[in-house]
Enzyme design. Structure first.
Site, PDB file in Angstrom:
ATOM      1  N   SER A 108       9.110 -43.759  47.646  1.00 34.76           N
ATOM      2  CA  SER A 108      10.234 -44.684  47.039  1.00 34.76           C
ATOM      3  C   SER A 108      10.346 -43.732  45.612  1.00 34.76           C
ATOM      4  O   SER A 108       9.456 -43.508  44.740  1.00 34.76           O
ATOM      5  CB  SER A 108       9.695 -45.917  46.476  1.00 34.76           C
ATOM      6  OG  SER A 108      10.270 -46.452  45.443  1.00 34.76           O
TER       7      SER A 108
ATOM      8  N   HIS B 115      13.375 -43.441  50.207  1.00 31.30           N
ATOM      9  CA  HIS B 115      13.547 -44.566  49.950  1.00 31.30           C
ATOM     10  C   HIS B 115      14.249 -44.858  48.452  1.00 31.30           C
ATOM     11  O   HIS B 115      13.634 -44.369  47.495  1.00 31.30           O
ATOM     12  CB  HIS B 115      12.259 -45.626  49.974  1.00 31.30           C
ATOM     13  CG  HIS B 115      12.533 -47.044  49.791  1.00 31.30           C
ATOM     14  ND1 HIS B 115      12.873 -47.828  51.159  1.00 31.30           N
ATOM     15  CD2 HIS B 115      12.488 -47.883  48.867  1.00 31.30           C
ATOM     16  CE1 HIS B 115      12.991 -49.165  50.710  1.00 31.30           C
ATOM     17  NE2 HIS B 115      12.881 -49.146  49.311  1.00 31.30           N
TER      18      HIS B 115
ATOM     19  N   ASP C 232      15.401 -47.495  45.830  1.00 33.63           N
ATOM     20  CA  ASP C 232      15.152 -49.050  45.102  1.00 33.63           C
ATOM     21  C   ASP C 232      16.589 -49.207  44.497  1.00 33.63           C
ATOM     22  O   ASP C 232      16.578 -48.822  43.225  1.00 33.63           O
ATOM     23  CB  ASP C 232      14.029 -49.451  44.628  1.00 33.63           C
ATOM     24  CG  ASP C 232      12.824 -49.313  45.674  1.00 33.63           C
ATOM     25  OD1 ASP C 232      12.914 -50.254  46.416  1.00 33.63           O
ATOM     26  OD2 ASP C 232      11.938 -48.717  45.351  1.00 33.63           O
TER      27      ASP C 232
ATOM     28  N   MET D 228      18.671 -51.254  42.299  1.00 33.10           N
ATOM     29  CA  MET D 228      18.768 -52.718  41.499  1.00 33.10           C
ATOM     30  C   MET D 228      19.879 -52.800  40.448  1.00 33.10           C
ATOM     31  O   MET D 228      20.214 -51.811  39.885  1.00 33.10           O
ATOM     32  CB  MET D 228      17.393 -52.699  40.621  1.00 33.10           C
ATOM     33  CG  MET D 228      16.160 -52.694  41.586  1.00 33.10           C
ATOM     34  SD  MET D 228      14.584 -52.431  40.507  1.00 33.10           S
ATOM     35  CE  MET D 228      13.571 -52.179  41.901  1.00 33.10           C
TER      36      MET D 228
ATOM     37  N   HIS E 231      17.931 -49.424  49.613  1.00 35.82           N
ATOM     38  CA  HIS E 231      17.389 -50.661  49.816  1.00 35.82           C
ATOM     39  C   HIS E 231      17.981 -51.620  48.692  1.00 35.82           C
ATOM     40  O   HIS E 231      17.683 -51.479  47.407  1.00 35.82           O
ATOM     41  CB  HIS E 231      15.835 -50.948  49.668  1.00 35.82           C
ATOM     42  CG  HIS E 231      15.182 -52.186  49.075  1.00 35.82           C
ATOM     43  ND1 HIS E 231      14.025 -52.441  48.628  1.00 35.82           N
ATOM     44  CD2 HIS E 231      15.639 -53.408  49.393  1.00 35.82           C
ATOM     45  CE1 HIS E 231      13.880 -53.631  48.416  1.00 35.82           C
ATOM     46  NE2 HIS E 231      14.893 -54.192  48.864  1.00 35.82           N
TER      47      HIS E 231
ATOM     48  N   MET F  79      18.771 -54.144  46.451  1.00 34.77           N
ATOM     49  CA  MET F  79      18.264 -55.279  45.626  1.00 34.77           C
ATOM     50  C   MET F  79      19.480 -55.684  44.540  1.00 34.77           C
ATOM     51  O   MET F  79      19.454 -55.598  43.339  1.00 34.77           O
ATOM     52  CB  MET F  79      17.147 -54.980  44.812  1.00 34.77           C
ATOM     53  CG  MET F  79      15.932 -55.103  45.686  1.00 34.77           C
ATOM     54  SD  MET F  79      14.398 -54.337  45.022  1.00 34.77           S
ATOM     55  CE  MET F  79      14.369 -52.868  45.171  1.00 34.77           C
TER      56      MET F  79
ATOM     57  N   MET G  43       8.760 -57.236  51.856  1.00 37.15           N
ATOM     58  CA  MET G  43       8.272 -56.958  50.583  1.00 37.15           C
ATOM     59  C   MET G  43       6.850 -57.326  50.315  1.00 37.15           C
ATOM     60  O   MET G  43       6.563 -58.719  50.754  1.00 37.15           O
ATOM     61  CB  MET G  43       9.217 -57.550  49.483  1.00 37.15           C
ATOM     62  CG  MET G  43      10.566 -56.881  49.489  1.00 37.15           C
ATOM     63  SD  MET G  43      10.560 -55.320  49.035  1.00 37.15           S
ATOM     64  CE  MET G  43       9.965 -55.165  47.419  1.00 37.15           C
TER      65      MET G  43
ATOM     66  N   GLY H 165      11.692 -55.613  41.804  1.00 37.49           N
ATOM     67  CA  GLY H 165      12.139 -55.561  40.768  1.00 37.49           C
ATOM     68  C   GLY H 165      11.334 -54.337  39.794  1.00 37.49           C
ATOM     69  O   GLY H 165      12.234 -53.737  39.100  1.00 37.49           O
TER      70      GLY H 165
ATOM     71  N   GLY I  81       4.716 -50.225  40.768  1.00 41.69           N
ATOM     72  CA  GLY I  81       3.705 -50.070  40.130  1.00 41.69           C
ATOM     73  C   GLY I  81       2.804 -51.366  40.460  1.00 41.69           C
ATOM     74  O   GLY I  81       1.812 -51.632  39.641  1.00 41.69           O
TER      75      GLY I  81
ATOM     76  N   ASP J 261       6.771 -52.767  51.768  1.00 45.90           N
ATOM     77  CA  ASP J 261       7.109 -51.816  50.233  1.00 45.90           C
ATOM     78  C   ASP J 261       6.357 -52.983  49.229  1.00 45.90           C
ATOM     79  O   ASP J 261       6.506 -53.948  49.199  1.00 45.90           O
ATOM     80  CB  ASP J 261       8.600 -51.940  50.064  1.00 45.90           C
ATOM     81  CG  ASP J 261       8.960 -51.328  48.848  1.00 45.90           C
ATOM     82  OD1 ASP J 261       8.035 -50.879  48.357  1.00 45.90           O
ATOM     83  OD2 ASP J 261      10.183 -51.251  48.589  1.00 45.90           O
ATOM     84  N   GLY J 262       5.517 -51.820  48.637  1.00 50.08           N
ATOM     85  CA  GLY J 262       4.925 -52.699  47.226  1.00 50.08           C
ATOM     86  C   GLY J 262       3.358 -52.632  47.350  1.00 50.08           C
ATOM     87  O   GLY J 262       2.684 -53.062  48.235  1.00 50.08           O
ATOM     88  N   GLY J 263       2.801 -51.864  46.469  1.00 47.68           N
ATOM     89  CA  GLY J 263       1.280 -51.707  46.315  1.00 47.68           C
ATOM     90  C   GLY J 263       0.743 -51.182  47.391  1.00 47.68           C
ATOM     91  O   GLY J 263      -0.500 -51.385  47.754  1.00 47.68           O
TER      92      GLY J 263
ATOM     93  N   GLY K   1       5.554 -45.459  46.502  1.00 48.96           N
ATOM     94  CA  GLY K   1       6.180 -44.947  45.170  1.00 48.96           C
ATOM     95  C   GLY K   1       4.937 -44.276  44.491  1.00 48.96           C
ATOM     96  O   GLY K   1       4.555 -43.216  44.186  1.00 48.96           O
TER      97      GLY K   1
END
Length: 216
Positions: free
Chosen positions: A7, A32, A34, A36, A65, A67, A136, A141, A144, A174-176, A196
């Site tokens: 990401s 990827h 993101d 926003m 993606h 958002m 997700m 948003g 990290g 996606d995330g963590g 990411g």
């Protein structure tokens, strides 16, 4: 093998083209983005011109993606700028079936995205036609954030539903994502890992990517 999607939200924005080249050479499977808009989520990131500017730095598929509040107005801009996969949120108040079919008719893959608080059943009506589902594992948003373990049951249920209905969509998270959470995700049926901070905070991108690639 699971696919790895770095990401760019965690990349060095001052040299995005170089960062994309590096993760491509390091063995990534897709890139990827993101996207926003400051409305759907409280942050602003990439526009289609950024995708267009760095498209030449990688042969890999680009995933946008979205958002954003009105994806139906802007997805073609990202497709025309080099995105091969377009992700839209189930939480957006749009005709999801229509936009998925439009994206696919345009020659792109369509991905439905679902946030942690949203019941998995909400995406069931589109699962017969969608190419990918992005679950997700953080609230969208910001990069990290820590992996939300309560979402694992949602991933497991989605994988079981896919098997039961004999459907072919890929499951992405996606995330963590790190060495520990990637293993949990893969064990529960995930095909694609978006990472990411874990990748871009390391000196050796290849090593970081391979650390995530547990055998299914």
């Amino acid at each position: 093998m699971v696919k790895i999607a770095p990401s760019l939200l965690s990349a060095d924005f001052s040299k995005l083209g170089e960062e994309v080249e590096k993760v491509t050479s390091a063995g990534a499977d897709l890139i990827h983005f993101d996207v926003m808009d400051g409305h759907f989520v409280p942050n602003i990131t990439f526009g289609p011109m950024v995708l267009s500017a760095i498209r030449k730095y990688s042969h890999l598929p680009f995933e946008a993606h979205l958002m954003i509040k009105n994806p139906e107005k802007y997805w073609k801009n990202f497709a025309d700028s080099g995105a091969d996969i377009i992700g839209v949120h189930i939480e957006c108040e749009i005709d999801h079936i229509s936009i998925i079919k439009e994206i696919q008719k345009y020659g792109k893959k369509a991905c439905i995205v679902i946030n942690p608080p949203t019941p998995i059943e909400k995406i069931y009506p589109v699962l017969k036609i969608v190419d990918m589902v992005l679950v997700m594992t953080v609230n969208p948003g910001f990069g990290g954030q820590k992996f939300i373990y309560e979402v694992v049951d949602k991933i497991k249920n989605l994988n079981e539903y896919r098997k039961e209905k004999k459907l072919n969509f890929e499951i992405e998270v996606d995330g963590g994502i790190n060495e520990k959470t990637s293993k949990i995700a893969i064990e529960n049926g995930v095909d694609i890992l978006v990472a990411g901070n874990y990748i871009f905070s390391g000196k050796d991108y290849k090593e970081r990517i391979e650390n995530l690639r547990w055998k299914k």
